[in-house]
Every structure is written in C-alpha cells, then in structure tokens.
Design an enzyme around this catalytic site. Structure first.
Site, PDB file in Angstrom:
ATOM      1  N   SER A  23       0.832  -1.208   0.000  1.00 17.00           N
ATOM      2  CA  SER A  23       0.000   0.000   0.000  1.00 17.00           C
ATOM      3  C   SER A  23       0.866   1.258   0.000  1.00 17.00           C
ATOM      4  O   SER A  23       0.343   2.371   0.001  1.00 17.00           O
ATOM      5  CB  SER A  23      -0.931   0.007   1.209  1.00 17.00           C
ATOM      6  OG  SER A  23      -0.207  -0.193   2.406  1.00 17.00           O
ATOM      7  N   ASN A 110      -2.120  -2.784  13.215  1.00 16.69           N
ATOM      8  CA  ASN A 110      -3.584  -2.685  13.184  1.00 16.69           C
ATOM      9  C   ASN A 110      -4.095  -1.463  13.943  1.00 16.69           C
ATOM     10  O   ASN A 110      -4.961  -0.738  13.457  1.00 16.69           O
ATOM     11  CB  ASN A 110      -4.215  -3.956  13.748  1.00 16.69           C
ATOM     12  CG  ASN A 110      -3.828  -5.186  12.947  1.00 16.69           C
ATOM     13  OD1 ASN A 110      -3.247  -5.056  11.863  1.00 16.69           O
ATOM     14  ND2 ASN A 110      -4.124  -6.357  13.463  1.00 16.69           N
ATOM     15  N   THR A 155     -41.228  25.260  -9.345  1.00 11.16           N
ATOM     16  CA  THR A 155     -41.445  23.903  -8.855  1.00 11.16           C
ATOM     17  C   THR A 155     -41.710  23.088 -10.115  1.00 11.16           C
ATOM     18  O   THR A 155     -42.308  23.598 -11.069  1.00 11.16           O
ATOM     19  CB  THR A 155     -42.644  23.797  -7.882  1.00 11.16           C
ATOM     20  OG1 THR A 155     -43.828  24.117  -8.600  1.00 11.16           O
ATOM     21  CG2 THR A 155     -42.514  24.741  -6.695  1.00 11.16           C
ATOM     22  N   HIS A 156     -41.230  21.852 -10.128  1.00 15.57           N
ATOM     23  CA  HIS A 156     -41.292  21.029 -11.340  1.00 15.57           C
ATOM     24  C   HIS A 156     -40.604  21.704 -12.527  1.00 15.57           C
ATOM     25  O   HIS A 156     -40.963  21.451 -13.677  1.00 15.57           O
ATOM     26  CB  HIS A 156     -42.749  20.690 -11.731  1.00 15.57           C
ATOM     27  CG  HIS A 156     -43.577  20.207 -10.597  1.00 15.57           C
ATOM     28  ND1 HIS A 156     -43.738  18.873 -10.295  1.00 15.57           N
ATOM     29  CD2 HIS A 156     -44.276  20.887  -9.649  1.00 15.57           C
ATOM     30  CE1 HIS A 156     -44.517  18.749  -9.227  1.00 15.57           C
ATOM     31  NE2 HIS A 156     -44.854  19.962  -8.811  1.00 15.57           N
ATOM     32  N   SER A 277     -15.060  26.000 -27.084  1.00 13.31           N
ATOM     33  CA  SER A 277     -15.173  24.746 -27.826  1.00 13.31           C
ATOM     34  C   SER A 277     -14.064  24.705 -28.862  1.00 13.31           C
ATOM     35  O   SER A 277     -13.613  25.733 -29.345  1.00 13.31           O
ATOM     36  CB  SER A 277     -16.546  24.702 -28.499  1.00 13.31           C
ATOM     37  OG  SER A 277     -16.492  23.954 -29.697  1.00 13.31           O
ATOM     38  N   LYS A 283     -19.081  29.206 -28.695  1.00 13.36           N
ATOM     39  CA  LYS A 283     -19.408  28.536 -27.429  1.00 13.36           C
ATOM     40  C   LYS A 283     -18.632  29.067 -26.231  1.00 13.36           C
ATOM     41  O   LYS A 283     -17.475  29.416 -26.324  1.00 13.36           O
ATOM     42  CB  LYS A 283     -19.112  27.023 -27.539  1.00 13.36           C
ATOM     43  CG  LYS A 283     -20.053  26.242 -28.415  1.00 13.36           C
ATOM     44  CD  LYS A 283     -21.464  26.133 -27.832  1.00 13.36           C
ATOM     45  CE  LYS A 283     -21.528  25.213 -26.650  1.00 13.36           C
ATOM     46  NZ  LYS A 283     -21.291  23.819 -27.025  1.00 13.36           N
ATOM     47  N   ASN A 285     -18.496  27.391 -22.422  1.00 16.32           N
ATOM     48  CA  ASN A 285     -19.045  26.234 -21.709  1.00 16.32           C
ATOM     49  C   ASN A 285     -18.833  26.295 -20.199  1.00 16.32           C
ATOM     50  O   ASN A 285     -17.772  26.711 -19.742  1.00 16.32           O
ATOM     51  CB  ASN A 285     -18.418  24.946 -22.251  1.00 16.32           C
ATOM     52  CG  ASN A 285     -18.803  24.689 -23.698  1.00 16.32           C
ATOM     53  OD1 ASN A 285     -19.877  25.086 -24.130  1.00 16.32           O
ATOM     54  ND2 ASN A 285     -17.914  24.056 -24.436  1.00 16.32           N
ATOM     55  N   GLU A 290     -20.164  21.619 -14.425  1.00  6.53           N
ATOM     56  CA  GLU A 290     -20.388  20.281 -15.007  1.00  6.53           C
ATOM     57  C   GLU A 290     -19.474  19.251 -14.369  1.00  6.53           C
ATOM     58  O   GLU A 290     -19.892  18.125 -14.068  1.00  6.53           O
ATOM     59  CB  GLU A 290     -20.154  20.313 -16.524  1.00  6.53           C
ATOM     60  CG  GLU A 290     -21.260  21.037 -17.277  1.00  6.53           C
ATOM     61  CD  GLU A 290     -20.925  21.208 -18.749  1.00  6.53           C
ATOM     62  OE1 GLU A 290     -21.797  20.955 -19.570  1.00  6.53           O
ATOM     63  OE2 GLU A 290     -19.795  21.613 -19.071  1.00  6.53           O
ATOM     64  N   TYR A 317      -9.080  -7.064  12.610  1.00  6.06           N
ATOM     65  CA  TYR A 317      -8.492  -6.521  11.383  1.00  6.06           C
ATOM     66  C   TYR A 317      -8.458  -7.579  10.285  1.00  6.06           C
ATOM     67  O   TYR A 317      -8.154  -8.748  10.529  1.00  6.06           O
ATOM     68  CB  TYR A 317      -7.056  -6.019  11.638  1.00  6.06           C
ATOM     69  CG  TYR A 317      -6.406  -5.482  10.364  1.00  6.06           C
ATOM     70  CD1 TYR A 317      -6.576  -4.165   9.981  1.00  6.06           C
ATOM     71  CD2 TYR A 317      -5.679  -6.322   9.519  1.00  6.06           C
ATOM     72  CE1 TYR A 317      -6.021  -3.680   8.796  1.00  6.06           C
ATOM     73  CE2 TYR A 317      -5.125  -5.852   8.335  1.00  6.06           C
ATOM     74  CZ  TYR A 317      -5.306  -4.524   7.979  1.00  6.06           C
ATOM     75  OH  TYR A 317      -4.765  -4.051   6.811  1.00  6.06           O
ATOM     76  N   GLN A 322      -7.350  -2.300   3.967  1.00  6.90           N
ATOM     77  CA  GLN A 322      -6.382  -1.494   3.225  1.00  6.90           C
ATOM     78  C   GLN A 322      -7.085  -0.706   2.105  1.00  6.90           C
ATOM     79  O   GLN A 322      -6.608   0.324   1.664  1.00  6.90           O
ATOM     80  CB  GLN A 322      -5.296  -2.391   2.645  1.00  6.90           C
ATOM     81  CG  GLN A 322      -4.162  -1.647   1.982  1.00  6.90           C
ATOM     82  CD  GLN A 322      -2.915  -2.506   1.850  1.00  6.90           C
ATOM     83  OE1 GLN A 322      -2.242  -2.782   2.825  1.00  6.90           O
ATOM     84  NE2 GLN A 322      -2.640  -2.964   0.651  1.00  6.90           N
TER      85      GLN A 322
HETATM   86  N1  ARG Z   1      -1.248  -1.430   5.030  1.00  5.14           N
HETATM   87  C1  ARG Z   1      -2.174  -1.917   5.994  1.00  5.14           C
HETATM   88  C2  ARG Z   1      -3.534  -1.211   5.815  1.00  5.14           C
HETATM   89  O1  ARG Z   1      -3.559  -0.249   5.118  1.00  5.14           O
HETATM   90  C3  ARG Z   1      -1.661  -1.639   7.345  1.00  5.14           C
HETATM   91  C4  ARG Z   1      -2.130  -2.607   8.393  1.00  5.14           C
HETATM   92  C5  ARG Z   1      -1.600  -3.946   8.133  1.00  5.14           C
HETATM   93  N2  ARG Z   1      -1.882  -4.860   9.193  1.00  5.14           N
HETATM   94  C6  ARG Z   1      -1.756  -6.180   9.008  1.00  5.14           C
HETATM   95  N3  ARG Z   1      -2.035  -6.924  10.026  1.00  5.14           N
HETATM   96  N4  ARG Z   1      -1.413  -6.702   7.862  1.00  5.14           N
HETATM   97  O2  ARG Z   1      -4.534  -1.613   6.305  1.00  5.14           O
END
Ligand code: ARG
Length: 466
Positions: A23, A110, A155-156, A277, A283, A285, A290, A317, A322
């Site tokens: 991650s 965790n 309204t509407h 455009s 145009k 825009n 949007e 956990y 993640q």
């Molecule tokens: N990268 C993990 C997350 O974003 C961190 C926690 C990982 N904990 C574990 N027991 N593998 O959740």
C-alpha cells in the site's frame, strides 16, 4: 531479500504478490500522521518504563530525522517496504540501530494504521470545514447585494412564484451549514484513539493509552480493543457526509448551468472560469459546474465501496481494510477541489444579469396566486378564488396577454370585489414583499436572515470582501 517478517518465513514474496499486497504507493500520504503517532507512542513507552527515557528520546529524534529527510526529498520508500508503517520503522532501525527495534513494543500495525488514518481524516475535516465556511461567505456576498433582485422561483421546473435572489442563495447557505454540522458531528467519532489496542486484544506491556490519546489530541480512547481495530464506521460516515455535500454542490451546479443557457440567461460566465469549444467559435461552456456535477459519481461510488468492503468482515483486522485508504483519499481530493472550484466560480466566474432577471419575472403568470389571495382577502373562499383565477389565466394565454394587462373593467366582470389596488398587489416586487410568513421570501424576512447569517459568519456591517 529482507522483510520485516519473523523468522517463520523462509522465502521472499512472489514479486507480483509483493506489488499486489503493498500500500506504500498511496499510504505514503499518511507519513506525517505515522510519524506523529509513532513519536507519541515512543514518548509513552518512555513514560511508562517500557523503555528507558534515553531510548525514548532517541526514538523521537530518529523519527524527527525521517521527517526532515522527507522534507528534503530523501525519504523514498519502495515496494519492498510494503506500507508506510514498515517504511518508517525500517528507516528508523537504519538510523538508530537496535534501539529502533524497540519502537513497535506494545503496538501493532492494526492499531497504528487506525490511529494514522483518524488523525489524517480529522485534519482534512478541519480543512473542509473552513472551505465550506468560505464558500458560504462567497454566497453571502451575492446575497447581500441581491436582496431586491428578483428571480423566478420554480417547482417542477415550471414558473411558480418570484423570489428574492438573496433568498434563493440563502437556501444553499443553509444546506452548507447542515454539511458543516454533519462533518463536525462525525469528527467526534473520528477523534477517538485506537492506539494500544495492539493487534486486537490489547497488550501485556504496561502502556498508558490515555497518555498517547492526549498528546495526539484525541478526545478519548476506544473502550474495546476489538472494536478499536475493527471499526471503520467513521470512514463510512465521512463518505456519507461528503456525498450529501456533493449533492448540494451538484444541485447548485445544475442551476448555474441552466442559468447560463441562452434560454434562461440569468447569469453570464466570465472568461476566467468558462471554456471554449474546439470547433464552435461562439461557445462558452460551464465546465466547472459540469465537472462538480460529474464528480458526484466517484464520491457516491466510494461510499458504496466502503459499505460493501465492510459488510462481511469478521472481527478484527482484515486486509480488506487497506481498501479504505484510496477511497478516503479520493473523496478528500474531490471534495476539497470541488469546494475550491465552486468558490472561485461564484466569486469571479459568474455575474447575475439583473435586466434579464427583471424581465423574466415580469413576463409570466407567477403572480396568479396573489390574485387568488387578493380575492380571499375580500372574503372569497380560496378554492373558489383559485378556480376563478385559473379561468382568467386560460383566457390571458389565449389572448397572449398577462394578468396585469387586463383592464379594471375586465377584472370587475370577473369579480366586482376587485378594485384598482389589485395592480399593485400583482406587481412582482409586491408579490415578493407580501410573503411575510417566517422564513418566506418577503424582503423583511430575508433581511432578517441576512442579519442572522452575517452574525454567524462574522460579517461586519453587512459588508463582505471575500
Ligand atoms: N497497510 C495496511 C492497511 O492499510 C496496514 C495494516 C496492516 N496490518 C496487518 N495486520 N497486515 O490496512
């Protein structure tokens, strides 16, 4: 191959699995919070005698050094680090040697990731809160200048009754206030410390959870260690409040888009916030509103994604969690950029066109209710008056005239109770002024609301420079 895993492992990860699992590519965004949480944890370990005060101090210095290295662009974790928590710990050990290995006492990733994420989200909520307030002030700037500017009310999407433009804008200010309150309310639940829950069951080491909670600015600690590491309700609540905010921004965007059309012509987009455009030279825009309207999709999607991610997860956990990060990160980027863009759009990107608005409210039957109310004032039962006016409107449409074009004689043929004062009563300004019920669009009522909002937003002498 060096992982942070225990000796239980003999072989390194398959490289594709390593990439799949990591991650660090996105949770690097939690660096500051990871350092803050780790410093608090190191201090606490020293206070509680789990490590010596000297070791605690060294850990803190090592962590601050990592912060400096990052500022100088010298802290560059790789996929090998897996996530921000391992990346920081590994660098700390490289800096301090064996003492660095003491940081993770009584802690798990965790509770650590939950702690980081909560601090991060709390900080973003405070930014969003300020941005909402700024946007309210931008809207107030228009409202204060447009108490007596009239705009057709619908309204509407059919012409209903004319409104003070300030009243229309104040409606959005109210909606944004509810958004602000929602964020501040859920912030209370974001701001609870999971730290010290360790992996799931707590720890046998003599830690002090309240100590870390206090120095990290948390309002309290989770009472149950299992709940502490399993809870992502706060992420769902944030996604939900963000979705509602996006609904509000999107509804205003949609009105701006309509107002800027040839058909409505209530506003003109300035060059600074509109785009051209590639093909059609005439145009201009409304890309900004949007895009805001379009970006709702991703925020609503993240809300759905988070709910789906959570719904089948057993305590405590699981790696599924993640997936919460990219959702939250993207919601924050989206909401903050939309608030910024909408504030700029309203501040310098559009001008209301008073003449177009004035002619719009003159040229319709949105004063029909006022004729009926006039007759009610003369003792005619409302339903009867309503039917009479319906007939008059039909006749006017046939003759291609408006109610104000009927002569007094013609009115008196409809009802002898009608006198000359009717004309004044059905003039648009008077129609708006007459809506005197509390919270209505009558100028006195709107003026009161403008005063209330000036006080709330700290605007002096009803003058605002945003
Ligand atoms: N990268 C993990 C997350 O974003 C961190 C926690 C990982 N904990 C574990 N027991 N593998 O959740």
């Amino acid at each position: 191959m060096s992982t942070t895993w225990s000796e239980r492992f003999e072989e390194g990860l398959n490289p594709a699995i390593e990439r799949f699992n990591a991650s660090i590519g996105f949770d690097i965004a939690l660096l500051q919070e990871d350092l803050d949480g780790s410093i608090a944890h190191a201090k606490m370990l020293g206070e509680c005698g789990v490590i010596s005060p000297e070791e605690s101090y060294q850990l803190e210095c090592g962590l601050e050094q990592i912060r400096k290295e990052a500022e100088q662009g010298k802290f560059n974790p790789t996929i090998k680090d897996e996530d921000i928590h391992f990346a920081v710990e590994r660098r700390l050990i490289a800096i301090l040697g064996p003492i660095g290995k003491k940081l993770h006492s009584g802690r798990s990733r965790n509770d650590q990731v939950g702690c980081d994420l909560r601090i991060w989200l709390r900080r973003r909520i405070d930014e969003i809160d300020l941005q909402i307030e700024h946007f309210q002030k931008v809207l107030m700037d228009h409202a204060l200048r447009n108490l007596y500017t009239l705009i057709p009310g619908y309204t509407h999407l059919q012409r209903a009754q004319p409104l003070s433009l300030a009243h229309h804008l104040l409606a959005y200010i109210e909606m944004l206030q509810r958004d602000k309150e929602r964020f501040l309310d859920l912030r209370k639940r974001v701001n609870i410390s999971p730290l010290g829950a360790a992996a799931l069951a707590g720890t046998s080491l003599p830690i002090d959870r309240n100590y870390t909670a206090q120095i990290l600015g948390f309002n309290g600690i989770y009472a149950n260690s299992l709940d502490a590491v399993s809870d992502r309700d706060f992420a769902v609540e944030f996604a939900s409040a963000s979705s509602i905010l996006m609904v509000h921004l999107s509804r205003l965007s949609d009105e701006v888009i309509m107002w800027a059309t040839e058909e409505f012509g209530f506003v003109r987009l300035t060059d600074r916030c509109a785009t051209g455009s590639s093909l059609m030279p005439q145009k201009k825009n409304p890309d900004v509103p949007e895009l805001v309207r379009g970006k709702c999709g991703r925020v609503f999607g993240h809300l759905q994604g988070l709910l789906t991610m959570l719904k089948g997860i057993p305590l405590a956990y699981n790696k599924d969690f993640q997936e919460d990060k990219e959702a939250l990160f993207d919601i924050v980027i989206t909401v903050e950029s939309c608030l910024e863009a909408m504030s700029i759009l309203l501040a310098e990107g559009l001008e209301f066109l008073p003449e177009r608005l004035a002619s719009a409210v003159q040229s319709d039957f949105s004063n029909a209710t006022d004729v009926a109310d006039y007759l009610v004032g003369k003792g005619v039962p409302f339903r009867e008056a309503y039917q009479m006016v319906g007939k008059v409107v039909k006749r006017c449409i046939n003759d291609q005239i408006l109610l104000k074009d009927l002569t007094l004689q013609e009115w008196q043929e409809i009802s002898p109770k009608i006198a000359n004062d009717l004309y004044d009563k059905i003039a648009p300004k008077q129609v708006v002024a007459s809506r005197i019920s509390e919270g209505g669009t009558g100028f006195d009522q709107v003026e009161k609301q403008l005063d209330v909002w000036c006080k709330r937003l700290g605007i002096k002498n009803n003058q605002l420079n945003v």
